[in-house]
Design a protein around this motif. Structure first.
Motif, PDB file in Angstrom:
ATOM      1  N   ASP A 104      67.343 -52.150   6.451  1.00 51.13           N
ATOM      2  CA  ASP A 104      67.361 -53.302   5.547  1.00 51.13           C
ATOM      3  C   ASP A 104      66.614 -54.467   6.195  1.00 51.13           C
ATOM      4  N   PRO A 105      65.467 -54.880   5.623  1.00 51.79           N
ATOM      5  CA  PRO A 105      64.690 -55.964   6.235  1.00 51.79           C
ATOM      6  C   PRO A 105      65.400 -57.313   6.188  1.00 51.79           C
ATOM      7  N   PHE A 106      66.399 -57.453   5.304  1.00 54.21           N
ATOM      8  CA  PHE A 106      67.131 -58.714   5.202  1.00 54.21           C
ATOM      9  C   PHE A 106      68.293 -58.786   6.186  1.00 54.21           C
ATOM     10  N   ARG A 107      68.557 -57.700   6.868  1.00 55.65           N
ATOM     11  CA  ARG A 107      69.608 -57.709   7.878  1.00 55.65           C
ATOM     12  C   ARG A 107      68.990 -58.164   9.195  1.00 55.65           C
ATOM     13  N   GLU A 108      68.892 -59.457   9.363  1.00 57.36           N
ATOM     14  CA  GLU A 108      68.225 -60.052  10.519  1.00 57.36           C
ATOM     15  C   GLU A 108      68.971 -61.316  10.918  1.00 57.36           C
ATOM     16  N   GLY A 109      69.152 -61.516  12.223  1.00 59.07           N
ATOM     17  CA  GLY A 109      69.879 -62.674  12.714  1.00 59.07           C
ATOM     18  C   GLY A 109      71.381 -62.446  12.649  1.00 59.07           C
ATOM     19  N   LEU A 110      72.141 -63.535  12.670  1.00 55.03           N
ATOM     20  CA  LEU A 110      73.604 -63.442  12.636  1.00 55.03           C
ATOM     21  C   LEU A 110      74.092 -63.191  11.214  1.00 55.03           C
ATOM     22  N   ILE A 111      74.780 -62.071  11.018  1.00 55.45           N
ATOM     23  CA  ILE A 111      75.283 -61.686   9.704  1.00 55.45           C
ATOM     24  C   ILE A 111      76.803 -61.532   9.773  1.00 55.45           C
ATOM     25  N   GLN A 112      77.489 -62.159   8.837  1.00 53.45           N
ATOM     26  CA  GLN A 112      78.947 -62.048   8.772  1.00 53.45           C
ATOM     27  C   GLN A 112      79.371 -60.607   8.495  1.00 53.45           C
ATOM     28  N   GLY A 159      65.813 -54.620  13.338  1.00 50.73           N
ATOM     29  CA  GLY A 159      66.443 -53.421  12.806  1.00 50.73           C
ATOM     30  C   GLY A 159      67.539 -52.830  13.660  1.00 50.73           C
ATOM     31  N   GLU A 160      68.150 -53.640  14.529  1.00 54.55           N
ATOM     32  CA  GLU A 160      69.175 -53.108  15.412  1.00 54.55           C
ATOM     33  C   GLU A 160      70.246 -54.159  15.703  1.00 54.55           C
ATOM     34  N   ALA A 161      71.498 -53.717  15.777  1.00 58.20           N
ATOM     35  CA  ALA A 161      72.604 -54.602  16.149  1.00 58.20           C
ATOM     36  C   ALA A 161      72.659 -54.706  17.664  1.00 58.20           C
ATOM     37  N   VAL A 162      72.535 -55.927  18.201  1.00 57.92           N
ATOM     38  CA  VAL A 162      72.436 -56.092  19.655  1.00 57.92           C
ATOM     39  C   VAL A 162      73.510 -57.003  20.239  1.00 57.92           C
ATOM     40  N   ALA A 163      74.300 -57.674  19.393  1.00 54.28           N
ATOM     41  CA  ALA A 163      75.304 -58.606  19.906  1.00 54.28           C
ATOM     42  C   ALA A 163      76.318 -58.923  18.815  1.00 54.28           C
ATOM     43  N   PHE A 164      77.433 -59.531  19.233  1.00 55.32           N
ATOM     44  CA  PHE A 164      78.428 -59.980  18.253  1.00 55.32           C
ATOM     45  C   PHE A 164      79.274 -61.079  18.868  1.00 55.32           C
ATOM     46  N   TYR A 165      79.936 -61.841  17.990  1.00 50.88           N
ATOM     47  CA  TYR A 165      81.004 -62.723  18.455  1.00 50.88           C
ATOM     48  C   TYR A 165      82.075 -62.795  17.374  1.00 50.88           C
ATOM     49  N   THR A 166      83.315 -63.062  17.789  1.00 44.52           N
ATOM     50  CA  THR A 166      84.434 -63.125  16.862  1.00 44.52           C
ATOM     51  C   THR A 166      85.160 -64.452  16.995  1.00 44.52           C
ATOM     52  N   ILE A 167      85.861 -64.823  15.932  1.00 48.07           N
ATOM     53  CA  ILE A 167      86.528 -66.121  15.851  1.00 48.07           C
ATOM     54  C   ILE A 167      87.988 -65.950  15.457  1.00 48.07           C
ATOM     55  N   LYS A 168      88.854 -66.710  16.093  1.00 46.38           N
ATOM     56  CA  LYS A 168      90.223 -66.854  15.645  1.00 46.38           C
ATOM     57  C   LYS A 168      90.271 -68.121  14.791  1.00 46.38           C
ATOM     58  N   ALA A 169      90.571 -67.955  13.518  1.00 47.36           N
ATOM     59  CA  ALA A 169      90.517 -69.078  12.588  1.00 47.36           C
ATOM     60  C   ALA A 169      91.667 -70.055  12.812  1.00 47.36           C
ATOM     61  N   LYS A 170      91.398 -71.310  12.576  1.00 45.85           N
ATOM     62  CA  LYS A 170      92.426 -72.342  12.649  1.00 45.85           C
ATOM     63  C   LYS A 170      93.513 -72.039  11.628  1.00 45.85           C
TER      64      LYS A 170
END
Length: 322
Positions: A104-112, A159-170
């Motif tokens: 998917d060419p639109f799957r680029e950058g930080l995606i929720q 075209g590849e997943a290379v990182a992630f981060y997660t959040i604990k919501a307030k």
């Protein structure tokens, strides 16, 4: 399997649901046990000899931290059964690297992370790539599987997943055993693949986290922070209990790019809590979440913050990071 053969990668396929993935995996595994005397099926791994698909090399790993029926069937390495080489998805075996790819060419950058297929990608980056394949032998930290509804973003590039981060919501519960809640948004976990480090991805994720909560006066950052992540963000090691910011971080603050007050949440005995041998990845249990208290906002409350809150058995020790 590969997209080059006219097929999409798992994250791009429609109909990816926990019921379908678990159902086809159980059906396949059951047939494999029944037909153990038949001719063995082989699976190709680039640069290596073909692996014989047999039940003794397979495991069902829990996809989420909490107790759940949803598990992923994985193929372990015959030479090291604590390491995973493939996942069973959509009635086929997929190499780890292919599970992390997209057409998917639109799957680029930080995606929720929203779909179940993206939850699988998050699981692979966390529990398999970091937990088994790329974790330093000197690193004591090990993330348990994330919760089913964990707020997370995956960094996609080329075209590849290379990182992630997660959040604990307030406002979200700290754990399932008490009524305590997080009083500020907390950056909980962050990981960048080795091949994509020193490219500013850690800094981009930190910046994205800050920009996501522009209305908040203070943000939280879970501890311990690994030495690799200090270099990735970038920051110098703690000196006299306070981190020394790099010129790049100081410049970003002056330019208004990162204007949040950050609180480092340092749980008691955090290193021991996350200590885990590689083989324990198959038996991970949900650990008790840390208590979170709000960072003081003025000089008077800063003085009071040195004393543990009466309603908190495991108070945090705050160190300003930004």
């Amino acid at each position: 399997m590969a997209a080059a053969q006219g097929l999409l990668y798992p994250v791009d396929m429609k109909g990816t649901s926990p019921e379908v993935i678990a159902g086809t995996a159980m059906e396949y595994y059951g047939k494999l046990l029944e037909e153990s005397s038949s001719a063995p099926e082989l699976f190709s791994i680039p640069g290596r000899e073909k692996v014989q698909l047999e039940a003794s090399l397979m495991r069902f790993l829990p996809l989420y931290r909490e107790e759940s029926q949803w598990k992923i069937l994985v193929l372990t390495d015959p030479q090291d059964k604590t390491s995973v080489v493939a996942l069973h998805l959509h009635s086929s075996w997929w190499l780890i690297d292919d599970v992390l790819k997209t057409t998917d060419p639109f799957r680029e950058g930080l995606i929720q992370v929203e779909t179940f297929a993206e939850r699988i990608v998050l699981f692979v980056l966390n529990c398999i790539v970091f937990g088994m394949l790329e974790r330093s032998l000197a690193c004591d930290a090990l993330f348990v599987p994330h919760s089913e509804k964990e707020c997370a973003k995956i960094f996609w590039t080329r075209g590849e997943a290379v990182a992630f981060y997660t959040i604990k919501a307030k406002g979200s519960l700290c754990d399932g055993f008490t009524s305590q809640c997080y009083l500020l948004p907390v950056l909980d976990t962050m990981f960048v693949r080795r091949k994509s480090r020193r490219c500013g991805l850690g800094m981009k994720m930190l910046h994205d986290f800050c920009q996501t909560f522009t209305a908040e006066e203070a943000l939280g950052l879970s501890c311990p922070v690994s030495a690799d992540m200090y270099q990735e963000v970038p920051m110098e090691k703690l000196q006299d209990g306070k981190p020394e910011q790099s010129n790049e971080v100081q410049k970003d603050k002056r330019d208004g790019c990162i204007s949040k007050t950050m609180a480092s949440l340092d749980p008691k005995s955090a290193t021991e809590e996350f200590k885990c041998e590689p083989e324990d990845i198959f038996h991970l249990q949900a650990h008790e979440e840390e208590h979170v208290v709000q960072m003081p906002q003025n000089k008077e409350s800063k003085k009071r913050a040195r004393e543990p809150p009466e309603d908190c058995e495991d108070p945090k020790h705050f160190r300003p990071l930004l």
